[in-house]
Structure formats: C-alpha cells, structure tokens
Scaffold this active site. Structure first.
Site, short mmCIF file in Angstrom:
data_model
loop_
_atom_site.label_atom_id
_atom_site.label_comp_id
_atom_site.label_asym_id
_atom_site.label_seq_id
_atom_site.Cartn_x
_atom_site.Cartn_y
_atom_site.Cartn_z
N GLY A 27 6.97 60.42 23.29
CA GLY A 27 8.33 59.89 23.24
C GLY A 27 9.13 60.58 22.13
O GLY A 27 8.58 61.36 21.35
N GLY A 74 5.28 55.62 19.09
CA GLY A 74 6.52 54.86 19.19
C GLY A 74 6.35 53.65 20.09
O GLY A 74 5.24 53.33 20.54
N ASP A 129 8.92 50.88 22.90
CA ASP A 129 10.23 50.57 23.50
C ASP A 129 10.78 49.26 22.98
O ASP A 129 11.99 49.07 22.93
CB ASP A 129 10.11 50.55 25.02
CG ASP A 129 9.69 51.91 25.54
OD1 ASP A 129 10.45 52.87 25.36
OD2 ASP A 129 8.57 52.02 26.07
N GLY A 182 5.63 52.61 27.18
CA GLY A 182 5.54 53.27 28.47
C GLY A 182 6.87 53.72 29.05
O GLY A 182 6.91 54.20 30.18
N GLY A 183 7.95 53.58 28.24
CA GLY A 183 9.24 54.09 28.72
C GLY A 183 9.17 55.56 29.09
O GLY A 183 9.85 56.02 30.00
N GLY A 184 8.30 56.29 28.39
CA GLY A 184 8.13 57.72 28.67
C GLY A 184 7.02 57.97 29.67
O GLY A 184 6.73 59.13 30.00
N GLU A 191 -1.91 56.72 26.00
CA GLU A 191 -1.60 56.08 24.72
C GLU A 191 -2.59 54.93 24.46
O GLU A 191 -3.11 54.77 23.35
CB GLU A 191 -0.16 55.56 24.71
CG GLU A 191 0.86 56.68 24.63
CD GLU A 191 2.29 56.24 24.89
OE1 GLU A 191 3.20 57.02 24.57
OE2 GLU A 191 2.50 55.14 25.42
#
Ligand code: 5RP
Length: 258
Positions: A34, A89, A91, A102-104, A110
C-alpha cells in the site's frame, strides 16, 4: 514532482518514523503493501543504502519489486522461521488496534507475514482511526471457483449478524475486469458501514468455504503508529485492557515520549 497532499505527507512521515522507531540492525522484517508502506520501504531502502543490514519479506509482488529496486535484501517465504517484526499499513483502525486491511488487495500475504512475525506494527495517517470499523468496505478474498456461491454464504452469515440481506457485496474490478490477487483469487468488498463486533465476524468469516482470507485483522497489532496532520506522531499500544491502554504522543521520531 507535485507537492504531496497533507495525507500523503502524513504517510511519508509515519513511514520514515517506523524505520527510526522499530528497525534495528540484523532484523528480518515483514514489509507491508500500500501507499503508506511504500514510504516505509523507501525510507528503509535509504537506510540500507547508508549501511543498515536487514532483510525483508514482501507482502505483495509490488512491494517485492520496490524493495528489490532499492537494494533491500529479500527472503522468500520458504527461507525463514520467524520474522522479528512486520510493519504494514491499514485502511481503518479502531482504538484497540483492530483493523480493516486489504484495500490494496494484498491481505492474504499480509496475514501470512503477520502470523509469522514476533511483533506487528501498523502505520497510518490519523484519518484512519475511528471509534468503530466498517466505514471502509471490508475486503474478502475468495477463490474464483464458485465465487458467487461463496458470496451468497457470506451474505447469509452477515444477515445472521444483523446486517440487512441487501448489503452490497461487490466483486472488485479494475476498470472492466475482475481484480485478481497475487494468489490468483477474487476480492469481494462488503459495504457494511459499521461492524459492532469485529472479533466475532473475523472468526466466523474465516469458516466459510471459499473464503481464503478477509481484511478484518483483530487482536493482532501490537502498536499502531499514527501520523497527525500537524506532523506529530501518536503511538497506540493495543494489548492492554481499554482502561490501561496507552496512547503516547511522540515529540521526535525516537525522542521523548509524553
Ligand atoms: C493492502 C493493505 C494496505 O495496507 C491498506 O490498503 C492501506 O493502504 P494505503 O497505505 O495505500 O492507504 O492492506 O492490502
């Protein structure tokens, strides 16, 4: 290069601060994914170029390529036992350090890296801190085969948890086509708006056949390092009881703690 937005500036500050605060010579590090983690990896690359000796395990192909381009020695998943620390990072975080990730789309790798790490530190700008998780759509990684059926099972579980049966579960696309993760799966984003009991949902989502991983990372983070718009940094320690939980404001990267 155009000037950074205040949020990107905060991501840059917290990425550099993570290297100062947590990274020590000889460590084996989990490298997150991210845009915030990119700043961390860039700062780590600069430290390595200045002589710091560490090795990293990447949580995505993108992070792998960036770290490699910066000369950070990398180790494969088959080449280590435990990691000293994973830095990544998020979200969204609540005040206990329960996360949406998990936005990316890198949540599976991860999560594997977090599980292998002795310590897990989350870095973010303070805009990601909220009283309750759910404003950010919850990413759920599902195998491609039967993904519609898996999505219906997710819908049923959410309904049992009190969410309306009409809750949007949307397969993630990139322009026209479905997003495929680094492990070859789809992502379904659940637009829940608020998650009253993230710990229970975390456990029960994982039981659904076809769900590979999801972005609720509860009870895992040891510390959350947040960059404030003012340029200051706040450390949240996550494992104490709510009453004993400490939030510390840093006046320098490693400097005096108030
Ligand atoms: C990727 C992640 C990222 O850590 C998360 O999406 C935060 O990204 P960014 O730092 O770009 O806001 O979980 O799977």
């Amino acid at each position: 290069m155009p000037p950074l937005s205040p949020q990107d500036e905060a991501k840059k500050v917290v990425g550099a601060a993570a290297v100062e605060r947590y990274v020590r010579p000889g460590m084996l590090l989990g490298l997150g994914s991210g845009t915030t983690s990119r700043w961390f990896v860039r700062a780590l690359g600069a430290a390595v170029a200045s002589g710091l000796e560490v090795r990293g395990v990447a949580t995505s192909r993108t992070t792998h390529d960036l770290a490699e381009s910066l000369g950070i020695p990398l180790v494969g998943f088959d080449e280590f036992d435990r990691l000293d620390i994973a830095i990544d990072g998020c979200d969204q975080t609540d005040h206990a350090g329960n996360l949406i990730k998990g936005g990316g789309g890198s949540l599976l790798w991860e999560r594997i890296v977090v599980d292998a790490a002795d310590r897990y530190v989350v870095i973010a700008d303070s805009g990601k801190l909220s009283d309750q998780l759910g404003a950010f759509p919850l990413p759920i990684e599902v195998v491609q085969h039967g993904w519609q059926s898996t999505t219906r099972s997710i819908q049923r579980l959410l309904h049992l948890h009190g969410f309306p049966s009409t809750i949007p579960l949307i397969r993630r696309t990139d322009t026209e086509s479905a997003v495929i993760t680094d492990s070859g799966n789809f992502i379904v984003d659940a637009h829940l708006h608020s998650i009253p009991d993230p710990l229970v949902l975390d456990r029960e989502l994982s039981w659904i056949p076809g769900v590979v991983e999801h972005g609720l990372f509860t009870g895992l983070a040891d510390e959350v390092l947040l960059a404030e718009p003012s340029g200051g940094l706040t450390v949240m320690s996550c494992h104490d009881t709510p009453a004993a939980r400490r939030t510390t404001t840093l006046h320098g990267l490693r400097g005096s703690e108030a």
